[in-house]
Design an enzyme around this catalytic site. Sequence first.
Site: not given
Length: 402
Positions: A47-48
């Site tokens: 996600g990051e």
Amino acid sequence: MQLGFRLAAFFHPKARLWVEGRQRLWTQLKNYQAAPNTAWFHCASVGEFEQARPVLEAFRKENPDWKIVLTFFSPSGYELRKNYEQADWVGYLPLDTPAQARRFVETIQPEMAFWVKYEFWYYHLTELKKRNIPVVIFSAIFRPEQTFFKSYGGFYREILHCFSHLFVQNQESVELLNRIGLTNVSRAGDTRFDRVIEIAQQAKRFPIVEQFCGANRVFMGGSIWPEDWNVIRTYIQTRGTATKLKWILAPHEIDVQQIERWATEVPLRSIRYSQATEESIASADILWVDNVGMLAGLYRYGQFAFIGGAYKDGLHNIVEAAVWGMPVFFGNKKYRKFQEAHDLLALGSAHAVADGTEFSQVLDGLLQSPETYQREAETSRNYVYTNQGATQQIMDWVRNRR
């Protein structure tokens, strides 16, 4: 931490990858050639990385002569992006010890570092600060209950002073950081908005999925856990055959046995994407996505979406669905750390549901009221496009800094 992962490695495949990846790290770096201009991007996981990607690619475009090092904390991120073509070297973040941090920074010799959202590793950050290497964190978000803002949080506040600039998602984060003496803060928003708009503009079509959807309304389930499936299953069991919805469901973990078991729990015909043919897809009502990497592009076919994780470890990316213009659903437990969830709830195009009964009631209401549905769909899309621009703001700062 290392001991805990070593013990877990006996039982958990991801922990084993975490341990083995760090054992290989220095071997992988043995022949690393440092470059005069190197930028280090660090992300926790998948996600990051999606938040880092628009900034990394914008930096690469403007600075083609720079070397880019990309590190991950988790195996999920590393395994998915270890061959990412925009980075010159991809690997794990070394353990956060004085010796390992010093050795890593001396090896890659960055001139600038970019960290994403939640990563606060003391020794790596203090090593960069000692060497006067500018470090920016972006898409960060802070909350009053975090240790940084407690009377006993002095050590953690010291970590924040290692950043040359902090780009945060909301005004509350700006104010919290200002109260503890940090003024090198800007509200830039979340770079994920830039990323999902880019995905939407470049999304390819999937002919076999289009054949599956036909002229039917489609409900998307993204990154669903067993707890999310229990909610969706309730609706399909009680109303699935009557609504004539098609379902595209992507489990969080690709486990064929689990997919096959879930498929037997509902009265609709199912098929896995990997097994779909022109003949078999026509008679299916549920399409199970049994691969990694397609989901963001598949949201284009949905009119509704349920995003998983909020009953479990934390809500997954709802912006990927919202950009296509649709109401979004998620569990009512663990979504409070996500600004976009709060925003869309306040705007009325997101629904945090407690269970299958509540989910069924809200979905029925949307199906029965085209006006309400259309309003929510437009609200979701407008929200995403209104919040783009974080990448540009970060790159403006980088240009001025250099």
